[in-house]
Design an enzyme around this catalytic site. Structure first.
Site, PDB file in Angstrom:
ATOM      1  N   SER A   1       1.644  -7.546  -0.724  1.00  0.00           N
ATOM      2  CA  SER A   1       2.492  -8.421   0.104  1.00  0.00           C
ATOM      3  C   SER A   1       2.012  -9.869   0.147  1.00  0.00           C
ATOM      4  CB  SER A   1       2.641  -7.856   1.509  1.00  0.00           C
ATOM      5  OG  SER A   1       1.435  -7.906   2.220  1.00  0.00           O
TER       6      SER A   1
ATOM      7  N   THR B   1       1.553  -4.219   4.269  1.00  0.00           N
ATOM      8  CA  THR B   1       1.401  -4.502   5.699  1.00  0.00           C
ATOM      9  C   THR B   1       0.823  -5.888   5.981  1.00  0.00           C
ATOM     10  OG1 THR B   1      -0.785  -3.469   5.710  1.00  0.00           O
ATOM     11  CG2 THR B   1       1.106  -2.078   6.306  1.00  0.00           C
TER      12      THR B   1
ATOM     13  N   THR C   1       0.823  -1.213   0.000  1.00  0.00           N
ATOM     14  CA  THR C   1       0.000   0.000   0.000  1.00  0.00           C
ATOM     15  C   THR C   1       0.852   1.256   0.000  1.00  0.00           C
ATOM     16  OG1 THR C   1      -1.818  -1.124   1.084  1.00  0.00           O
ATOM     17  CG2 THR C   1      -1.735   1.251   1.364  1.00  0.00           C
TER      18      THR C   1
HETATM   19  N1  ASP Z   1      -2.745  -5.405   0.528  1.00  0.00           N
HETATM   20  C1  ASP Z   1      -1.674  -4.526   0.931  1.00  0.00           C
HETATM   21  C2  ASP Z   1      -0.393  -5.328   0.963  1.00  0.00           C
HETATM   22  O1  ASP Z   1      -0.142  -6.004   1.932  1.00  0.00           O
HETATM   23  C3  ASP Z   1      -1.956  -3.934   2.239  1.00  0.00           C
HETATM   24  C4  ASP Z   1      -0.924  -2.991   2.739  1.00  0.00           C
HETATM   25  O2  ASP Z   1       0.141  -2.826   2.203  1.00  0.00           O
HETATM   26  O3  ASP Z   1      -1.213  -2.379   3.785  1.00  0.00           O
HETATM   27  O4  ASP Z   1       0.367  -5.254   0.031  1.00  0.00           O
END
Ligand code: ASP
Length: 379
Positions: free
Chosen positions: A105, A138, A58
Site C-alpha cells: 500500500s 493496511t 498483506t
Molecule cells: N506493507 C503492507 C501493505 O500496506 C502491510 C499490510 O498490508 O498490512 O501493503
C-alpha cells in the site's frame, strides 16, 4: 490501469437480489472477460451483486514460510486466489472481482485512489450493484479509505478491508476479514454509513479510523469516536442507526488525475534547526503544508513564525493537526490563518487539504469550512 477481471459467485442473507446480466453493457463486459479467463461457479440470480476491487497488500501477501509475518511479498496473489480461499462467499453474493492493481500500500497514491473512487462510483450507479469492497494494504489503508469517503456520493455500502498476516501464514486473518467485508457490503443495514473500514471483527468509519499498531491484528481503531459495530461470525452487528459524520463535505473529482501537492512536516523539540524543510517543501511544489503538531497543533515558536511567513508569502495553505494520535485541535479562531485539522490525523488531513485545494484553490475560509465538517455547528 490494471484491469484483469474475475468473477466468483458468492452470497449472504438479507439483501436485494441483482443479476450481473442486468448491468449496463460496459460494466457487463468486465464480467464477461472474467468468465473467459477464470473459473466461476456461475451467477445466482437470488443473491445480491457486489463489486470487489483488489489492490494488493498483506491480505494478498505470500511467503515460502508459513510462519513468516514479516519480509513476505505484499500484493503477490490475485483476487481470484483470495476469493477461492473463502468458498463460503458463494453463499453470500455474486461478485464482480477486479484486480485494480496489486501492490504494497505504500505504492498507492492519490491518482490511483481517485481512479478507484471513480470506478467504484460507476459500479454503484448501477441499480444492480448492492455495494463495493476494496482489499488493501493496511499501512496506508486509512488514506485510501478517507479518499473514498470524501469522493463517493452513494448510500450503498463501501467497505475497505486488509489483513495483518499474509495469506500464506498460519492463522492468516485475510480470508475471514474478506468474508466479513463482503458480508457487510451485502447487508441492508450497512447503507448510509459512508465508507467503512473492517478488520479483526470490527467495523469502523473511514473518516476516523486509523492504524494504531504495526504488528497487532487489532490495529484499526478510532479511540475517541469508537467503532460503528462488529461481527458475530460473518454477520454484521451495528451499535447505532446510520449516522454520517456531521457536515462531511463531498468532493467532485470528475476529470482530476492529480491533486495539489501537500507535504506533512512533524513537530519535535529542536525543530527550529529544521526551518529549511519549510522552504524545501515549498520549493518542491507544495501548495499546502500539514504540520503534525505537538499537542494542540503546536510548533517551536521560531519554526512557527517561519512557517507562517514563508507560507503566506507563497500562498501555501497551512494546516495544524496533532501528532498525539487522537483528539482534535482547537480552531485557530475567527480570522485565523492556520487551518485546524480538527479531528483528522495528519495523513487524513493531507487528503482533505488536497481535495479542498483542488476544489477551492487557495481560499483559507473555504478550506477551513471543509475541515470544520465534524465540528458541531448547531446550538
Ligand atoms: N506493507 C503492507 C501493505 O500496506 C502491510 C499490510 O498490508 O498490512 O501493503
Amino acid at each position: 490501469m490494471l484491469f484483469t477481471s474475475v468473477i466468483a459467485a458468492v452470497a449472504l442473507a438479507g439483501a436485494a437480489s441483482a443479476r450481473v446480466e442486468d448491468l449496463p453493457r460496459h460494466l457487463r463486459l468486465a464480467y464477461r472477460d472474467a468468465i473467459n479467463t477464470t473459473a466461476t461457479n456461475g451467477n445466482n440470480a437470488s443473491l445480491p451483486t457486489i463489486v470487489y476491487f483488489g489492490t494488493g497488500g498483506t491480505i494478498a501477501g505470500s511467503d515460502s514460510s508459513a510462519t513468516a509475518v514479516t519480509g513476505y511479498q505484499a500484493g503477490a496473489l490475485g483476487v481470484q486466489t483470495l476469493l477461492d480461499a473463502v468458498p463460503e462467499i458463494i453463499n453470500v453474493t455474486n461478485i464482480i472481482g477486479i484486480q485494480f492493481t496489486n501492490v504494497a500500500s505504500d505504492e498507492m497514491n492519490t491518482t490511483l485512489t481517485m481512479q478507484l473512487s471513480r470506478n467504484i462510483s460507476e459500479y454503484l450507479a448501477s441499480p444492480d450493484v448492492f455495494g463495493a469492497v476494496v482489499s488493501h494494504g493496511t499501512d496506508t489503508l486509512e488514506e485510501t479509505a478517507i479518499m473514498l469517503d470524501l469522493t463517493i456520493k452513494s448510500d450503498k455500502p463501501v467497505v475497505i478491508v486488509g489483513a495483518m498476516r499474509p495469506a500464506t501464514a498460519i492463522s492468516a486473518d485475510g480470508p475471514y476479514n474478506l468474508l466479513q467485508a463482503i458480508s457487510l457490503a451485502t447487508y441492508a443495514g450497512a447503507a448510509g454509513r459512508g465508507t467503512m473500514v473492517t478488520l479483526n471483527d470490527r467495523i469502523g468509519s473511514a473518516f476516523y479510523t486509523t492504524k494504531t499498531n504495526p504488528r497487532s491484528l487489532d490495529t484499526f481503531k478510532a479511540y475517541e469516536q469508537g467503532y460503528l459495530g462488529n461481527f458475530v461470525g460473518a454477520t454484521p452487528r451495528f451499535w447505532y442507526e446510520p449516522a454520517p459524520v456531521l457536515n462531511k463535505p463531498w468532493f467532485n473529482i470528475t476529470g482530476f488525475t492529480t491533486l495539489p501537492h501537500v507535504t506533512i512536516l512533524y513537530a519535535y523539540e529542536d525543530m527550529n534547526l529544521d526551518i529549511p524543510l519549510i522552504s524545501a517543501a515549498i520549493a518542491s511544489g507544495a501548495k499546502g503544508i500539514v504540520v503534525a503538531g505537538s499537542g494542540d497543533g503546536g510548533t517551536d515558536s521560531t519554526w512557527g513564525a517561519a512557517w507562517s511567513a514563508l507560507c503566506k508569502n507563497a500562498s501555501v495553505a497551512m494546516v495544524a493537526a496533532t501528532r498525539t494520535g487522537d483528539g482534535s485541535d482547537a480552531p485557530d479562531g475567527p480570522g485565523g490563518y492556520t487551518i485546524s485539522a480538527n479531528s483528522l490525523n495528519p495523513e487524513k488531513a493531507k487528503i482533505m487539504l488536497q481535495l479542498s485545494l483542488a476544489t477551492h484553490g487557495y481560499n483559507i475560509t473555504a478550506i477551513q469550512k471543509d475541515f470544520d465538517s465534524d465540528y458541531p455547528t448547531f446550538g
